[in-house]
Design a protein around this motif. Sequence first.
Motif, PDB file in Angstrom:
ATOM      1  N   LYS A 152       0.842  -1.195   0.000  1.00  0.00           N
ATOM      2  CA  LYS A 152       0.000   0.000   0.000  1.00  0.00           C
ATOM      3  C   LYS A 152       0.873   1.239   0.000  1.00  0.00           C
ATOM      4  CE  LYS A 152      -3.834  -2.336   2.135  1.00  0.00           C
ATOM      5  NZ  LYS A 152      -5.229  -1.986   2.080  1.00  0.00           N
ATOM      6  N   LEU A 153       0.459   2.208  -0.797  1.00  0.00           N
ATOM      7  CA  LEU A 153       1.156   3.475  -0.916  1.00  0.00           C
ATOM      8  C   LEU A 153       0.299   4.547  -0.257  1.00  0.00           C
ATOM      9  CD1 LEU A 153       3.565   5.023  -2.271  1.00  0.00           C
ATOM     10  CD2 LEU A 153       2.022   5.392  -4.196  1.00  0.00           C
ATOM     11  N   TRP A 154       0.846   5.173   0.777  1.00  0.00           N
ATOM     12  CA  TRP A 154       0.119   6.166   1.573  1.00  0.00           C
ATOM     13  C   TRP A 154       0.694   7.552   1.308  1.00  0.00           C
ATOM     14  CZ3 TRP A 154      -3.697   3.690   4.272  1.00  0.00           C
ATOM     15  CH2 TRP A 154      -3.516   2.322   4.529  1.00  0.00           C
ATOM     16  N   ASP A 155      -0.169   8.551   1.146  1.00  0.00           N
ATOM     17  CA  ASP A 155       0.240   9.937   0.945  1.00  0.00           C
ATOM     18  C   ASP A 155       0.322  10.609   2.318  1.00  0.00           C
ATOM     19  OD1 ASP A 155       0.129  12.796   0.589  1.00  0.00           O
ATOM     20  OD2 ASP A 155      -0.496  12.419  -1.481  1.00  0.00           O
ATOM     21  N   LEU A 156       1.517  11.011   2.716  1.00  0.00           N
ATOM     22  CA  LEU A 156       1.703  11.624   4.030  1.00  0.00           C
ATOM     23  C   LEU A 156       1.088  13.014   4.116  1.00  0.00           C
ATOM     24  CD1 LEU A 156       5.366  10.526   4.762  1.00  0.00           C
ATOM     25  CD2 LEU A 156       3.296   9.670   5.837  1.00  0.00           C
ATOM     26  N   THR A 157       1.079  13.747   3.011  1.00  0.00           N
ATOM     27  CA  THR A 157       0.516  15.093   3.013  1.00  0.00           C
ATOM     28  C   THR A 157      -1.011  15.061   3.120  1.00  0.00           C
ATOM     29  OG1 THR A 157       2.329  15.787   1.584  1.00  0.00           O
ATOM     30  CG2 THR A 157       0.488  17.295   1.787  1.00  0.00           C
ATOM     31  N   ALA A 158      -1.649  14.214   2.303  1.00  0.00           N
ATOM     32  CA  ALA A 158      -3.112  14.119   2.303  1.00  0.00           C
ATOM     33  C   ALA A 158      -3.627  13.224   3.424  1.00  0.00           C
ATOM     34  CB  ALA A 158      -3.608  13.605   0.963  1.00  0.00           C
ATOM     35  N   GLY A 159      -2.742  12.389   3.974  1.00  0.00           N
ATOM     36  CA  GLY A 159      -3.140  11.503   5.065  1.00  0.00           C
ATOM     37  C   GLY A 159      -4.082  10.397   4.636  1.00  0.00           C
ATOM     38  N   LYS A 160      -3.858   9.854   3.416  1.00  0.00           N
ATOM     39  CA  LYS A 160      -4.761   8.808   2.930  1.00  0.00           C
ATOM     40  C   LYS A 160      -4.039   7.805   2.046  1.00  0.00           C
ATOM     41  CE  LYS A 160      -6.243  11.213  -1.235  1.00  0.00           C
ATOM     42  NZ  LYS A 160      -7.356  11.650  -2.033  1.00  0.00           N
ATOM     43  N   LEU A 161      -4.725   6.697   1.794  1.00  0.00           N
ATOM     44  CA  LEU A 161      -4.228   5.661   0.901  1.00  0.00           C
ATOM     45  C   LEU A 161      -4.298   6.167  -0.531  1.00  0.00           C
ATOM     46  CD1 LEU A 161      -3.353   2.654   0.482  1.00  0.00           C
ATOM     47  CD2 LEU A 161      -5.791   2.141   0.225  1.00  0.00           C
ATOM     48  N   LEU A 162      -3.170   6.086  -1.263  1.00  0.00           N
ATOM     49  CA  LEU A 162      -3.149   6.475  -2.672  1.00  0.00           C
ATOM     50  C   LEU A 162      -3.444   5.289  -3.577  1.00  0.00           C
ATOM     51  CD1 LEU A 162      -0.126   8.863  -3.278  1.00  0.00           C
ATOM     52  CD2 LEU A 162      -2.554   9.380  -3.396  1.00  0.00           C
ATOM     53  N   HIS A 163      -2.814   4.145  -3.262  1.00  0.00           N
ATOM     54  CA  HIS A 163      -2.996   2.990  -4.134  1.00  0.00           C
ATOM     55  C   HIS A 163      -2.633   1.702  -3.401  1.00  0.00           C
ATOM     56  CE1 HIS A 163      -3.760   1.388  -8.111  1.00  0.00           C
ATOM     57  NE2 HIS A 163      -2.752   0.550  -7.915  1.00  0.00           N
ATOM     58  N   GLU A 164      -3.241   0.609  -3.853  1.00  0.00           N
ATOM     59  CA  GLU A 164      -2.965  -0.723  -3.333  1.00  0.00           C
ATOM     60  C   GLU A 164      -2.463  -1.581  -4.486  1.00  0.00           C
ATOM     61  OE1 GLU A 164      -5.695  -2.649  -0.388  1.00  0.00           O
ATOM     62  OE2 GLU A 164      -6.135  -3.892  -2.142  1.00  0.00           O
ATOM     63  N   PHE A 165      -1.351  -2.261  -4.269  1.00  0.00           N
ATOM     64  CA  PHE A 165      -0.730  -3.103  -5.288  1.00  0.00           C
ATOM     65  C   PHE A 165      -0.911  -4.569  -4.885  1.00  0.00           C
ATOM     66  CE2 PHE A 165       1.458   0.925  -5.006  1.00  0.00           C
ATOM     67  CZ  PHE A 165       1.555   1.330  -6.335  1.00  0.00           C
ATOM     68  N   PRO A 166      -1.768  -5.316  -5.579  1.00  0.00           N
ATOM     69  CA  PRO A 166      -2.101  -6.682  -5.162  1.00  0.00           C
ATOM     70  C   PRO A 166      -1.377  -7.783  -5.924  1.00  0.00           C
ATOM     71  CG  PRO A 166      -3.724  -5.913  -6.700  1.00  0.00           C
ATOM     72  CD  PRO A 166      -2.696  -4.811  -6.570  1.00  0.00           C
ATOM     73  N   GLN A 167      -0.161  -7.597  -6.347  1.00  0.00           N
ATOM     74  CA  GLN A 167       0.506  -8.533  -7.251  1.00  0.00           C
ATOM     75  C   GLN A 167       0.907  -9.871  -6.621  1.00  0.00           C
ATOM     76  OE1 GLN A 167       0.865  -8.093 -10.476  1.00  0.00           O
ATOM     77  NE2 GLN A 167       2.150  -9.836 -10.951  1.00  0.00           N
ATOM     78  N   HIS A 168       1.339  -9.897  -5.378  1.00  0.00           N
ATOM     79  CA  HIS A 168       1.954 -11.101  -4.829  1.00  0.00           C
ATOM     80  C   HIS A 168       0.937 -12.058  -4.216  1.00  0.00           C
ATOM     81  CE1 HIS A 168       5.952  -9.714  -5.627  1.00  0.00           C
ATOM     82  NE2 HIS A 168       5.630  -8.534  -5.115  1.00  0.00           N
ATOM     83  N   THR A 169       1.218 -13.336  -4.398  1.00  0.00           N
ATOM     84  CA  THR A 169       0.373 -14.387  -3.817  1.00  0.00           C
ATOM     85  C   THR A 169       1.087 -14.928  -2.587  1.00  0.00           C
ATOM     86  OG1 THR A 169       1.404 -16.021  -5.248  1.00  0.00           O
ATOM     87  CG2 THR A 169      -0.653 -15.039  -6.026  1.00  0.00           C
ATOM     88  N   GLY A 170       1.128 -14.144  -1.553  1.00  0.00           N
ATOM     89  CA  GLY A 170       1.818 -14.494  -0.315  1.00  0.00           C
ATOM     90  C   GLY A 170       2.408 -13.241   0.297  1.00  0.00           C
ATOM     91  N   ALA A 171       3.034 -13.409   1.418  1.00  0.00           N
ATOM     92  CA  ALA A 171       3.578 -12.279   2.182  1.00  0.00           C
ATOM     93  C   ALA A 171       4.548 -11.447   1.350  1.00  0.00           C
ATOM     94  CB  ALA A 171       4.282 -12.793   3.428  1.00  0.00           C
ATOM     95  N   VAL A 172       4.555 -10.147   1.598  1.00  0.00           N
ATOM     96  CA  VAL A 172       5.513  -9.245   0.967  1.00  0.00           C
ATOM     97  C   VAL A 172       6.825  -9.382   1.727  1.00  0.00           C
ATOM     98  CG1 VAL A 172       6.075  -6.845   0.446  1.00  0.00           C
ATOM     99  CG2 VAL A 172       3.724  -7.685   0.162  1.00  0.00           C
ATOM    100  N   ALA A 173       7.898  -9.679   0.993  1.00  0.00           N
ATOM    101  CA  ALA A 173       9.186  -9.964   1.612  1.00  0.00           C
ATOM    102  C   ALA A 173      10.158  -8.790   1.555  1.00  0.00           C
ATOM    103  CB  ALA A 173       9.816 -11.187   0.939  1.00  0.00           C
TER     104      ALA A 173
END
Length: 174
Positions: free
Chosen positions: A34-55
């Motif tokens: 997940k990519l969060w915008d610190l200035t706006a204080g919100k989620l910008l985008h979610e990247f769902p590519q991996h089938t398992g834990a992000v390493a």
Amino acid sequence: CIQTYRGHKSAIRHILFSPDGRWVVSGADDGLVKLWDLTAGKLLHEFPQHTGAVAALAVHPTEFLMATAGADRTVSLWDLETFEWAATTTPELAQVRQARFGDDGSTLITATDESLRTWTWEPIRCHEHAEVRWGRLADVAVDANQQLVGASARASVVSPWRVDLPALRPLSGL
């Protein structure tokens, strides 16, 4: 605490800031980045590519490019201007535990428990594969002399390793 972000469904394993400090990226056991915008204080985008834990996560030092590695043993590249998938490596024999862009951004370095690879993109291509066999890889860092230091950890023992990055392709041609 300047901000609290909620949205992952399981444990967050990795976080990092974008080089300009505007964004924070999180990767979790739910396989999402997940990519969060610190200035706006919100989620910008979610990247769902991996089938398992992000390493592992890495953000390019000067371009809008992000690398994510997952328990599925692949590394995916993402365009952070369009939030679109750009490329994925073929699966490694083992889980990719670390990913780092070189200081100048020309190379992506990935590491498993047994090996180190250097990559370029457009198209994605592996240039060098070095057998390192550092055991259970805990972390990697690049020092001022362009030496990659990997530290493996077993119980209470830490074993540092050094790899001469300029000797690896494509770095040796720069």
